[in-house]
Design a protein around this motif. Structure first.
Motif, PDB file in Angstrom:
ATOM      1  N   UNK A  35       0.991  -0.960   0.114  1.00  0.00           N
ATOM      2  CA  UNK A  35      -0.074  -0.240   0.041  1.00  0.00           C
ATOM      3  C   UNK A  35       1.018   1.104   0.529  1.00  0.00           C
ATOM      4  N   UNK A  36       2.042   1.198   0.981  1.00  0.00           N
ATOM      5  CA  UNK A  36       2.765   2.620   1.112  1.00  0.00           C
ATOM      6  C   UNK A  36       2.919   2.709  -1.128  1.00  0.00           C
ATOM      7  N   UNK A  37       3.596   1.532  -1.730  1.00  0.00           N
ATOM      8  CA  UNK A  37       3.865   2.092  -2.356  1.00  0.00           C
ATOM      9  C   UNK A  37       3.397   2.356  -3.826  1.00  0.00           C
ATOM     10  N   UNK A  39       0.576   4.333  -2.503  1.00  0.00           N
ATOM     11  CA  UNK A  39       0.670   5.850  -2.399  1.00  0.00           C
ATOM     12  C   UNK A  39       1.197   6.632  -2.873  1.00  0.00           C
ATOM     13  N   UNK A  40       2.948   6.008  -2.915  1.00  0.00           N
ATOM     14  CA  UNK A  40       3.809   7.035  -3.442  1.00  0.00           C
ATOM     15  C   UNK A  40       3.697   7.038  -5.629  1.00  0.00           C
ATOM     16  N   UNK A  41       2.728   5.741  -5.911  1.00  0.00           N
ATOM     17  CA  UNK A  41       2.762   6.209  -7.272  1.00  0.00           C
ATOM     18  C   UNK A  41       1.124   5.221  -8.091  1.00  0.00           C
ATOM     19  N   UNK A  42       1.429   5.971  -7.310  1.00  0.00           N
ATOM     20  CA  UNK A  42      -0.746   6.944  -7.172  1.00  0.00           C
ATOM     21  C   UNK A  42      -0.734   5.277  -8.409  1.00  0.00           C
ATOM     22  N   UNK A  43      -0.733   4.311  -7.252  1.00  0.00           N
ATOM     23  CA  UNK A  43      -1.007   2.578  -8.326  1.00  0.00           C
ATOM     24  C   UNK A  43      -2.685   2.764  -7.945  1.00  0.00           C
ATOM     25  N   UNK A  44      -4.053   1.597  -8.742  1.00  0.00           N
ATOM     26  CA  UNK A  44      -4.608   1.763  -7.435  1.00  0.00           C
ATOM     27  C   UNK A  44      -4.751   0.076  -6.629  1.00  0.00           C
ATOM     28  N   UNK A  45      -5.754   0.267  -5.727  1.00  0.00           N
ATOM     29  CA  UNK A  45      -5.530  -0.589  -4.341  1.00  0.00           C
ATOM     30  C   UNK A  45      -5.787  -2.338  -5.277  1.00  0.00           C
ATOM     31  N   UNK A  46      -6.682  -1.869  -6.307  1.00  0.00           N
ATOM     32  CA  UNK A  46      -7.449  -3.366  -6.358  1.00  0.00           C
ATOM     33  C   UNK A  46      -6.263  -3.655  -7.944  1.00  0.00           C
ATOM     34  N   UNK A  47      -5.568  -4.732  -7.849  1.00  0.00           N
ATOM     35  CA  UNK A  47      -5.431  -5.318  -9.532  1.00  0.00           C
ATOM     36  C   UNK A  47      -6.188  -6.868  -9.487  1.00  0.00           C
ATOM     37  N   UNK A  48      -7.391  -6.967  -9.670  1.00  0.00           N
ATOM     38  CA  UNK A  48      -7.774  -8.127 -10.024  1.00  0.00           C
ATOM     39  C   UNK A  48      -6.890  -9.169 -11.366  1.00  0.00           C
ATOM     40  N   UNK A  49      -6.080  -8.628 -12.445  1.00  0.00           N
ATOM     41  CA  UNK A  49      -5.461  -9.374 -13.200  1.00  0.00           C
ATOM     42  C   UNK A  49      -4.473 -10.328 -12.125  1.00  0.00           C
ATOM     43  N   UNK A  50      -3.382  -9.517 -11.321  1.00  0.00           N
ATOM     44  CA  UNK A  50      -2.620 -10.054 -10.190  1.00  0.00           C
ATOM     45  C   UNK A  50      -3.906 -11.572  -9.037  1.00  0.00           C
ATOM     46  N   UNK A  51      -4.584 -10.669  -8.648  1.00  0.00           N
ATOM     47  CA  UNK A  51      -5.379 -11.420  -7.669  1.00  0.00           C
ATOM     48  C   UNK A  51      -6.149 -12.917  -8.536  1.00  0.00           C
ATOM     49  N   UNK A  87      -5.813  -1.563   2.706  1.00  0.00           N
ATOM     50  CA  UNK A  87      -5.169  -1.012   1.829  1.00  0.00           C
ATOM     51  C   UNK A  87      -6.098   0.076   1.802  1.00  0.00           C
ATOM     52  N   UNK A  88      -6.923   0.294   1.524  1.00  0.00           N
ATOM     53  CA  UNK A  88      -8.049   1.229   1.255  1.00  0.00           C
ATOM     54  C   UNK A  88      -8.143   2.344   2.139  1.00  0.00           C
ATOM     55  N   UNK A  89      -8.250   1.702   4.045  1.00  0.00           N
ATOM     56  CA  UNK A  89      -8.321   2.580   4.678  1.00  0.00           C
ATOM     57  C   UNK A  89      -6.793   3.618   5.278  1.00  0.00           C
ATOM     58  N   UNK A  90      -6.003   2.677   5.123  1.00  0.00           N
ATOM     59  CA  UNK A  90      -4.534   3.589   4.451  1.00  0.00           C
ATOM     60  C   UNK A  90      -4.367   4.496   3.894  1.00  0.00           C
ATOM     61  N   UNK A  91      -5.019   4.239   2.298  1.00  0.00           N
ATOM     62  CA  UNK A  91      -5.039   5.295   1.522  1.00  0.00           C
ATOM     63  C   UNK A  91      -6.019   6.342   2.082  1.00  0.00           C
ATOM     64  N   UNK A  92      -7.310   5.980   2.664  1.00  0.00           N
ATOM     65  CA  UNK A  92      -8.402   7.296   3.046  1.00  0.00           C
ATOM     66  C   UNK A  92      -7.617   7.720   3.899  1.00  0.00           C
ATOM     67  N   UNK A 293      -7.301   6.513  -6.610  1.00  0.00           N
ATOM     68  CA  UNK A 293      -6.911   4.707  -6.199  1.00  0.00           C
ATOM     69  C   UNK A 293      -7.603   3.818  -5.692  1.00  0.00           C
ATOM     70  N   UNK A 294      -8.638   4.196  -4.958  1.00  0.00           N
ATOM     71  CA  UNK A 294      -9.831   3.734  -4.352  1.00  0.00           C
ATOM     72  C   UNK A 294     -11.007   3.327  -5.179  1.00  0.00           C
ATOM     73  N   UNK A 295     -11.716   2.832  -5.156  1.00  0.00           N
ATOM     74  CA  UNK A 295     -13.032   2.538  -5.541  1.00  0.00           C
ATOM     75  C   UNK A 295     -14.519   3.779  -4.362  1.00  0.00           C
ATOM     76  N   UNK A 296     -15.219   4.525  -5.018  1.00  0.00           N
ATOM     77  CA  UNK A 296     -15.525   5.224  -3.767  1.00  0.00           C
ATOM     78  C   UNK A 296     -17.299   5.202  -4.026  1.00  0.00           C
ATOM     79  N   UNK A 297     -18.144   5.698  -3.574  1.00  0.00           N
ATOM     80  CA  UNK A 297     -19.376   5.737  -4.415  1.00  0.00           C
ATOM     81  C   UNK A 297     -19.659   6.796  -3.733  1.00  0.00           C
ATOM     82  N   UNK A 298     -20.867   7.470  -4.339  1.00  0.00           N
ATOM     83  CA  UNK A 298     -21.397   8.947  -3.756  1.00  0.00           C
ATOM     84  C   UNK A 298     -23.219   8.672  -3.900  1.00  0.00           C
TER      85      UNK A 298
END
Ligand SMILES: O=C(O)C(=O)C[C@]1(C(=O)O)C=C[C@@H](O)C=C1
Length: 394
Positions: A35-37, A39-51, A87-92, A293-298
């Motif tokens: 998550x730290x990385x 945050x630093x490189x503006x990469x989305x939290x979720x990576x479905x391909x990796x999962x 990770x989402x909580x950390x980014x938020x 980088x975090x999925x949001x709802x409004x």
């Protein structure tokens, strides 16, 4: 077989369980580093391909050691959900530096053991700071506490998969300046809880919150001649039964909650629908910023002008901006008969250009519109892999 015959095997299981926990904690530490990385490189939290890759490999390796694909998949869905939510909580938290408190004072319905209490514990377990629980008797008391800075947050149930929307909470949202800053879903597993050893046939009085009775109506019909007593909250139902200490009274509530009152579950899974979940919202005085980088709802609340097709026009604005609506709820406007307030949940971040464009256009065609909040979406849909695809490559 005596306990002593089981002893050595159980000891080995206990050791293994401890090792599993150590490994899970180590995995969590690593995903927090990831998550730290991010945050630093503006990469989305979720990576479905990796999962997907990870699950395919694990299913294959699991098979080699005799673990079936379903078991491995279920296990890793839980593990991955945990890393995504952490990770989402950390980014938020990083995106809202001033909002982290050493003590989180949280108002919720009921007392220790209520479903809102369990949801509160779950949500704040991922957040820094200590938790101070403030149990309340009504939704208006909860909102009041936050509005008057006697609490920092409120956790409110907003909908349930069996009984639907909780109208009272929607009505409270119409009149408050508070913002929605988070959400969570929590499984609701109703049990029949008793204080003394007994059987279902002996139960004459049943205590529960009205929403719980609605969700368990099929079970109640089966029970037949039992007096039903409605309570302000699940926790007051459990407290009453624990104080009465009788074998002919029971409460409906969660097993975990009941344990806090010394109650035992004599029947579980009582809700009409097997998949019974409640969605809770977390509200605070100030809105939060959700990193892209975090999925949001409004969540929006709006009232349309009185003309045919006005709501359709509003919804078309969402569609034209490629915004997915996840919920639409209508509530009457007090004092204006036959007029409605519409509550709309959408997938999307307020910072996003599409969302800004949609809001600008909605403002032009609505009588009233307000953003109730933009918050990280906690719905982590499990990544699916066809077991066959994992096995084909084996
Ligand atoms: O590999 C990453 O990017 C992670 O954040 C770790 C992890 C995991 O738990 O394995 C979690 C979330 C991502 O969607 C993918 C994988």
């Amino acid at each position: 077989m005596s306990d002593s015959a089981l002893g050595p095997l159980r000891e080995r299981i206990t050791t293994l369980d401890g090792q599993l926990l150590t490994l899970l904690a180590e995995r969590r530490r690593l995903t927090n580093e990831v998550a730290e990385t991010k945050i630093k490189h503006h990469i989305p939290v979720r990576d479905v391909k990796r999962e997907e890759q990870l699950l395919v490999r694990l299913i294959r390796e699991g098979q080699k050691v005799g673990l079936d694909p379903h078991y491995v998949t279920q296990l890793f869905h839980v593990i991955i959900e945990d890393s995504v939510l952490n990770q989402q909580a950390m980014l938020a938290e990083r995106a809202n530096p001033g909002s982290t408190l050493p003590l989180n004072r949280v108002a919720f319905l009921g007392d220790k053991g209520s479903y809102s209490y369990l949801a509160t514990q779950k949500y704040f377990s991922r957040r820094p700071g200590e938790l101070l629980e403030i149990g309340c008797q009504s939704f208006s008391e909860i909102i009041n506490k936050v509005e008057h800075a006697e609490a920092d947050y409120a956790v409110l149930p907003i909908e349930n998969t069996t009984s639907g929307s909780i109208n009272e909470v929607y009505d409270q949202l119409q009149h408050t300046q508070l913002s929605i800053i988070g959400e969570l879903t929590h499984p609701i597993k109703h049990c029949l809880l008793v204080a003394k050893s007994t059987s279902i046939s002996k139960i004459k009085t049943l205590y529960a919150h009205p929403q719980v009775f609605t969700q368990c109506s099929h079970f109640l019909a089966e029970l037949g001649n039992v007096e039903v007593k409605t309570m302000d909250s699940t926790s007051s139902a459990m407290l009453t039964v624990s104080e009465l200490q009788r074998d002919d009274v029971a409460a409906l509530g969660s097993e975990a909650g009941g344990n806090l009152y010394g109650l035992t579950a004599i029947k579980s899974n009582l809700a009409n629908q097997k998949e019974n979940h409640s969605r809770f919202i977390v509200v605070a005085r100030d809105p939060v910023v959700v990193p892209l980088q975090v999925p949001a709802k409004t969540t929006l609340v709006l009232s349309t002008v009185q003309k045919p097709g006005a709501l359709v026009e509003a919804l078309l604005i969402l569609r034209d901006n490629n915004i997915n609506m996840t919920k639409l709820e209508s509530r009457p406007i007090p004092g204006n008969p036959w007029e409605e307030m519409f509550y709309i949940d959408v997938d999307g971040n307020l910072k996003d250009g599409h969302m800004q464009n949609a809001l600008d256009n909605l403002r032009k065609i609505t009588r009233y519109i307000k953003v109730l909040g933009c918050y990280p979406s906690e719905e982590v849909s499990p990544t699916k892999v066809a077991a066959a695809s994992a096995l084909d490559q084996a």
